[in-house]
Design an enzyme around this catalytic site. Structure first.
Site, PDB file in Angstrom:
ATOM      1  N   CYS A 134      -8.130  -0.060  -8.852  1.00  0.00           N
ATOM      2  CA  CYS A 134      -6.786   0.497  -8.733  1.00  0.00           C
ATOM      3  C   CYS A 134      -5.759  -0.574  -8.375  1.00  0.00           C
ATOM      4  O   CYS A 134      -5.923  -1.280  -7.381  1.00  0.00           O
ATOM      5  CB  CYS A 134      -6.798   1.573  -7.660  1.00  0.00           C
ATOM      6  N   TRP A 189     -12.293  10.017  -5.678  1.00  0.00           N
ATOM      7  CA  TRP A 189     -12.993   8.741  -5.706  1.00  0.00           C
ATOM      8  C   TRP A 189     -14.264   8.884  -4.872  1.00  0.00           C
ATOM      9  O   TRP A 189     -14.252   9.493  -3.804  1.00  0.00           O
ATOM     10  CB  TRP A 189     -12.130   7.641  -5.115  1.00  0.00           C
ATOM     11  N   THR A 203      -5.726  10.129  -3.344  1.00  0.00           N
ATOM     12  CA  THR A 203      -5.471   8.797  -3.883  1.00  0.00           C
ATOM     13  C   THR A 203      -6.020   7.684  -2.997  1.00  0.00           C
ATOM     14  O   THR A 203      -6.302   7.883  -1.812  1.00  0.00           O
ATOM     15  CB  THR A 203      -3.950   8.568  -4.063  1.00  0.00           C
ATOM     16  N   VAL A 204      -6.175   6.522  -3.609  1.00  0.00           N
ATOM     17  CA  VAL A 204      -6.413   5.276  -2.894  1.00  0.00           C
ATOM     18  C   VAL A 204      -5.261   4.334  -3.229  1.00  0.00           C
ATOM     19  O   VAL A 204      -4.667   4.448  -4.313  1.00  0.00           O
ATOM     20  CB  VAL A 204      -7.768   4.641  -3.285  1.00  0.00           C
ATOM     21  N   TYR A 235       2.387   2.680 -16.981  1.00  0.00           N
ATOM     22  CA  TYR A 235       1.911   4.068 -16.978  1.00  0.00           C
ATOM     23  C   TYR A 235       2.850   4.959 -17.783  1.00  0.00           C
ATOM     24  O   TYR A 235       2.410   5.903 -18.452  1.00  0.00           O
ATOM     25  CB  TYR A 235       1.785   4.582 -15.541  1.00  0.00           C
TER      26      TYR A 235
END
Length: 341
Positions: free
Chosen positions: A53, A86, A120-121, A184
């Site tokens: 990521c 994740w 999220t991370v 993105y």
């Protein structure tokens, strides 16, 4: 990065519409004076940051540059995941050895049982309680610089100099909207019109950076700052992923002399390239994004040996760490498995 690029994981792509990122992060902060309710304490918190990521990669770089390895431990999820979370599939038994959980979602739900936003991370978890503290990735790295100072290594660089902050904030905002998020916007465009507009915006910004970096070594001048960290993680993924997978294909990074030299300069600087795992990066994007790459096939290319070639940026002057020093070699247990070195 989101656990699901289209829905609960933090970003949205609606057919016929421009890609929009969900930025509703947990904005708690860990502060030196503890006024936030989360005081800075060595050993109390665990950074969860997948190497794949780009947003998490920032935290790994800043943690290395500042020498926070002893103060903040790190958990490393694998590069692929399901739509739920994740997972710690790289660890023995598929469980994080410190947090004792198989997926980062568990830390989110421990604090917020009805959590509805993106899993999220990067995320920081309070080890004693097992609860997530924050996933506000832009603030996490700034706080590493400002709030964790007493745990910085001797010779740690000043990544967010007071005298440059106004200019830096403007540069970082443009880099974020047009480049970090711009790729993105291309990859998840919901229509040809949205893609065309996103593509044009991205390359206007890359041309601006190419010109800016032709006669200055780093974004803010003569030494590395947070701004360089934020740009680097996108550049490292440009040719391996974004050029093909996200259709950002006007040209490759290797065809932009200043940006390619700049990216190699940083990659070869301790703290940057030694956090990068190109195989994990490719595995994440090409396997997880089934709507873009239904086959799940991971490309064999591109040739990555060029990252180690001479860049010639020293002739522009400057000192990467300013009055500081490079970090020591990366710890053996934190070396990326497919690190190109």
């Amino acid at each position: 990065m989101a656990s699901d690029e289209h829905s609960k994981g933090g970003v949205y792509s609606v057919p016929g519409k421009e890609f929009t990122r969900d930025t509703k992060y947990i904005d708690d902060r860990i502060t030196a004076d503890g006024s936030s309710g989360w005081p800075v304490e060595a050993g109390r918190y665990r950074l969860v940051a997948a190497r794949a990521c780009p947003w998490a990669n920032r935290t790994l770089i800043v943690r290395r540059l500042l020498g926070l390895e002893d103060a903040i431990s790190v958990g490393l999820p694998g590069p692929t995941h399901d739509a739920d979370s994740w997972t710690f599939d790289l660890d023995p038994g598929g469980v994080d050895p410190v947090l004792g959980i198989p997926r980062i979602k568990d830390a989110y739900l421990k604090r917020f049982p009805d959590y509805q936003k993106g899993i999220t991370v990067p995320a920081i978890v309070d080890i004693p309680s097992g609860e997530v503290v924050t996933n506000d990735f832009p603030q996490i790295t700034l706080d590493f610089s400002s709030q964790w100072r007493r745990f910085h290594r001797d010779g740690a660089p000043d990544l967010y100099p007071e005298r440059l902050r106004d200019e830096m904030d403007d540069v970082m905002q443009r880099v974020y909207t047009e480049v970090n998020n711009g790729v993105y916007r291309c990859g998840f465009a919901g229509s040809q019109e949205a893609y065309d507009a996103a593509y044009d915006r991205l390359f206007v910004a890359l041309d601006w950076l190419e010109e800016l970096l032709t006669d200055r070594r780093y974004l803010m001048g003569e030494q590395i700052t947070e701004a360089d960290v934020r740009l680097f993680t996108t550049l490292a993924r440009f040719d391996p992923v974004y050029h093909g997978h996200f259709k950002t294909n006007r040209n490759k990074l290797t065809e932009m002399p200043a940006l390619w030299g700049y990216a190699r300069d940083l990659y070869q600087t301790p703290g940057f390239g030694d956090t990068i795992d190109f195989q994990q990066i490719k595995a994440h994007y090409y396997v997880v994004h089934k709507d873009i790459n239904p086959s799940g096939i991971i490309p064999k290319g591109p040739d990555l040996s060029g990252w180690l070639t001479a860049h010639g940026r020293e002739q522009l002057g400057g000192r990467p760490f300013g009055d500081g020093t490079p970090p020591p070699p990366v710890r053996a247990d934190e070396q990326p498995p497919s690190w190109v070195h």
